[in-house]
Design a protein around this motif. Structure first.
Motif, PDB file in Angstrom:
ATOM      1  N   GLN A 110       2.985   9.158   3.471  1.00 24.07           N
ATOM      2  CA  GLN A 110       2.002   8.898   4.538  1.00 24.07           C
ATOM      3  C   GLN A 110       1.542   7.443   4.595  1.00 24.07           C
ATOM      4  N   GLU A 111       1.395   6.803   3.429  1.00 25.16           N
ATOM      5  CA  GLU A 111       0.819   5.454   3.385  1.00 25.16           C
ATOM      6  C   GLU A 111       1.850   4.337   3.348  1.00 25.16           C
ATOM      7  N   VAL A 112       3.111   4.666   3.057  1.00 23.45           N
ATOM      8  CA  VAL A 112       4.114   3.610   2.920  1.00 23.45           C
ATOM      9  C   VAL A 112       5.307   3.833   3.851  1.00 23.45           C
ATOM     10  N   ILE A 113       6.012   4.939   3.684  1.00 30.94           N
ATOM     11  CA  ILE A 113       7.241   5.170   4.451  1.00 30.94           C
ATOM     12  C   ILE A 113       6.965   5.231   5.951  1.00 30.94           C
ATOM     13  N   LEU A 114       6.041   6.082   6.365  1.00 34.24           N
ATOM     14  CA  LEU A 114       5.777   6.216   7.807  1.00 34.24           C
ATOM     15  C   LEU A 114       5.230   4.933   8.439  1.00 34.24           C
ATOM     16  N   PRO A 115       4.254   4.255   7.819  1.00 38.78           N
ATOM     17  CA  PRO A 115       3.790   2.992   8.428  1.00 38.78           C
ATOM     18  C   PRO A 115       4.892   1.934   8.516  1.00 38.78           C
TER      19      PRO A 115
ATOM     20  N   SER B  26       3.033  -0.449  -1.415  1.00 42.51           N
ATOM     21  CA  SER B  26       2.454   0.838  -1.797  1.00 42.51           C
ATOM     22  C   SER B  26       1.230   0.643  -2.677  1.00 42.51           C
ATOM     23  N   HIS B  27       0.545   1.742  -2.912  1.00 42.91           N
ATOM     24  CA  HIS B  27      -0.492   1.797  -3.933  1.00 42.91           C
ATOM     25  C   HIS B  27       0.211   1.704  -5.298  1.00 42.91           C
ATOM     26  N   ARG B  28      -0.546   1.512  -6.349  1.00 40.64           N
ATOM     27  CA  ARG B  28       0.068   1.440  -7.674  1.00 40.64           C
ATOM     28  C   ARG B  28       0.448   2.850  -8.134  1.00 40.64           C
TER      29      ARG B  28
END
Length: 181
Positions: free
Chosen positions: A94-99, A109-111
């Protein structure tokens, strides 16, 4: 697999970028193409290749999804990570691939702790790849043309320890009064 390895080695990415732990090709695989993709991957690489879910593990059942985002190639080679469906990490998806896909931008990404090294804190950097090397204008066109992503796994400690801050940061003071320098 061999072409990916050659490309990574030729670029000397680990030597040029401190902390680069690995570089991976992560294609989008639609559910209807899952069996064909796995068969093709087994023909090119490990005969045991299969897409797997992080929660269920490499030998567990694969949950049904519309699409999967498995690690197809990774250098340096990390057999334990091959086939991992990165979409099985909901926050990462949700936070990396899709954006990254929807905005056509590199996303950090987040850690997290990577599968390969649970002692290290790392972060990912994802760059979307579109059909014919294009950069579609609309989100809908990006979704349609999206092939997958190149993903870099970066060790936070090695990344920051390897930076040469002296050469990155140059400080100069100027006196703009008359005749000053």
């Amino acid at each position: 697999g061999n072409e990916w390895r050659s490309m990574v080695e030729l670029q000397d990415l680990a030597g040029r970028y401190p902390g680069l732990w690995s570089l991976a090709w992560i294609p989008r695989v639609e559910r209807k193409n899952l069996a064909a993709f796995e068969s093709s991957a087994r023909a090119q690489g490990p005969v045991s290749f299969r897409i797997w879910d992080l929660e269920k593990g490499p030998s567990g059942p694969l949950p049904s999804r519309e699409e999967y985002h498995p690690i197809a190639f990774i250098e340096p080679s990390q057999p334990a990570a091959l086939g991992l469906d990165t979409a099985s990490r909901p926050r990462y998806f949700q936070e990396v691939i899709l954006p990254a896909r929807n905005r056509a931008e590199v996303v950090l990404s987040h850690r997290f702790q990577p599968v390969e090294d649970r002692k290290n804190i790392s972060f990912g950097m994802v760059a979307p790849v579109y059909r014919n090397g294009s950069r579609p204008a609309s989100v809908e066109d990006r979704r349609e043309a999206y092939l997958g992503q190149v993903s870099a796994l970066i060790s936070a400690g090695r990344f920051f320890n390897g930076l040469d801050f002296e050469s990155l940061l140059r400080l100069a003071a100027y006196d703009d009064s008359e005749g000053g320098t």
